[in-house]
Design an enzyme around this catalytic site. Sequence first.
Site, short mmCIF file in Angstrom:
data_model
loop_
_atom_site.label_atom_id
_atom_site.label_comp_id
_atom_site.label_asym_id
_atom_site.label_seq_id
_atom_site.Cartn_x
_atom_site.Cartn_y
_atom_site.Cartn_z
CG ASP A 267 -2.38 0.98 0.89
OD1 ASP A 267 -2.24 1.56 -0.02
OD2 ASP A 267 -3.04 0.76 1.55
CD1 TRP A 268 1.16 6.92 0.26
CD2 TRP A 268 0.34 7.04 -1.64
NE1 TRP A 268 1.60 8.19 -0.24
CE2 TRP A 268 0.77 8.05 -1.41
CE3 TRP A 268 -0.54 6.82 -2.58
CZ2 TRP A 268 0.94 9.25 -2.27
CZ3 TRP A 268 -0.67 7.84 -3.62
CH2 TRP A 268 0.02 9.16 -3.38
#
Length: 722
Positions: A267-268
Amino acid sequence: MTNHLYNKYVKNMTLEEKTAQLLQLAAPFFDKPGEHSEITGPMEELGIQYETLRSAGSVLGVAGAEKMMAVQKAHLENDRHGIPLLFMADIVHGFKTIFPIPLAIGSSWNLELAGQSAEVAAREAAVSGLHVTFAPMVDLVRDPRWGRVMESTGEDTYLNGLFAEAFVHGFQGDDLRNDLTRVAACVKHFAAYGLAEGGRDYNTVDLSERQLREYYLPAYKAAVDAGVKMVMTSFNIVDGIPATGNRKLLREILRKEWGFDGVIISDWASIKEMVAHGAAEDDKEAALQAIQAGVDIDMMTTSYINHLPELVQEGLVDEKLIDEAVLRILELKESLGLFENPMRGADPAAEKEIVFCGEHRQVARKLAEKSSVLLKNEGVLPLEPGQRVSLIGPFANSGDILGWWSWTGSKETAVKLGDAMKAASGNPSHIVIAEGSGIDSISEDQLNEARKTAAKADVIVLAVGESSDMSGEGGSRSNIKLPEAQLELIRSMKELGKPLAVVLFNGRPLDLHGVYDQADAVLEAWFPGSEGGAALADILYGKVNPSGRLSMSFPYSVGQIPVYYNSFRTGRPKPEQETENRYISKYIDIPNEPLLPFGFGLSYTTFEYEDLTLSSEVLTADTPLEVKITVKNTGLRAGTETVQLYVCDIAGQVVRPVKELKGFRQIELDPGESSEVVFRIDETLLRYHHSDMTIRSDRGEFILYVGASSRDVREARFTLVK
Ligand code: BGC
């Protein structure tokens, strides 16, 4: 490695080129060399050069065919291997045609329409140049304080799994390579992100292996079994180790046990964040852990690009791991046909025709009709055509009805409730609109105007709720009531003594104190999307009979959270009749039960259940049971009923839930019509994780429930004999 992609590309790439394939960056970098926008913060910090970025493997958040094509073209002119970029984005509940939020879609219990919504979203995204969507999000959710419950289809493992499958098929279709109207799906967030302590986003998750495997993992597994191309790791820890660096989760469970051979993306910034977690000493160690755990793409940090080459040179990372990651990314590119056709579905002319077209908006409208849930109705709804209606509240004519994760949608083009009610009423002058209050502010002037408007009305419709940024990522709340200003508006409208209907716009189950007790009718609209107003107006005027059923419980109050229907049985259950006994599992100040349970929803008609019969009282491994029940529409309108089947294992090898959803059927019945609904129960349906984590069933007695919600059920018993 004998793979043709290996021979053609990987073999000829430098280590730097290979690690660049593993990098994903947001679009602005590709737009304007040298200029940095807010979204590329992490790169700026790390002083990454535009030249380096040119060789990234994928891009995040470009929307629009022309733009995508320009970025792809510029990239290919520079890439000596001619490897196209992958374009990814969060197309969560629609691209330009915005569908109701996923929690609302969950309330439709309509897998076919859910699949269609994904298909439409894919068509719009693909023609606009996208290849991969970061959806579906299938995290199991039991805590409505968490803002991201709006992205999930709800609290039930089984239902979430079915929706996961429907979304994946809808996005990907059957032939991703040749069907340019589809995109690859990325299931997220692996795993158990929905269990953030206290409902606070990005917070700690701690759960037993049984909880993980029995309740939290199955929906991701359903997506994997449906052929999802990508998996995104979650921000949280799982058994003490960040998911992004969690070998057991990624290598053992996802890859080995489930056989997933697609791409895993962080994820980011979740690789880099392992340092903040205290799970890695520095960025380099974070990169080491992530690549060893099996993460292929580093989303929006430079942990991989800055450290992997060095880690290989130092002998800490086997270059084979990097080759495998690159290969998986190239395989995804190949499965999308990008090597032959790097622009794929991007088509500026077709984009104008297809995106937000009438046909797509019809699907959004249908889904909004099916996902609204009638929570209460004491003779107010539907409205009658001749009635003078005073429509009051911050959502009376607001475009903020798309909900979070609709970044490509436009609030300006959303069908607003007030406009749609005027059209649906047949006489626009019968609808008088006043704002009444803001989301969290109210003034004397607003109140006076609302009172004045309402004084002339036969019925008051209050359109209230949360603004869309009160849920979604980073949208955790500790108090999940309506903001005080709107509660005040409701109280003062109640004082007028007129019939009062409330339409709720929100991204989570709310604590409905001050709403449910005040209003004569409550319609849960969620964030209904681009066509929301039109669908709601049709429901309010009875052209559409509401049929949504909650896929997440509405708590009595925040103190009960987490509250969900399939809880374990305790040693001191609360008896049904009142008791003086203090020493039982209960609160001394509130009920144990949620205000509105899973599966609940009203209709403008009524349904009666009769003749629950079982083909046998004994079930064996090779003779399934047939369960039959007759459902009759006893009201005056045609309506849709969702007949739900639950099972309870009376004595398990480990403690079992009070009941678990095992099936459902949606039936449409005309007034007076009845229909026999048949379910089949076989032994596999009764299996669960035993203490040694094997999946088996127990012989013995079971209770079977059939009904209109998890609370409103009829029961029968059967025995599993082995
Ligand atoms: C979210 C993901 C999303 C990603 C890319 C993250 O902050 O947690 O759900 O896919 O951003 O936009």
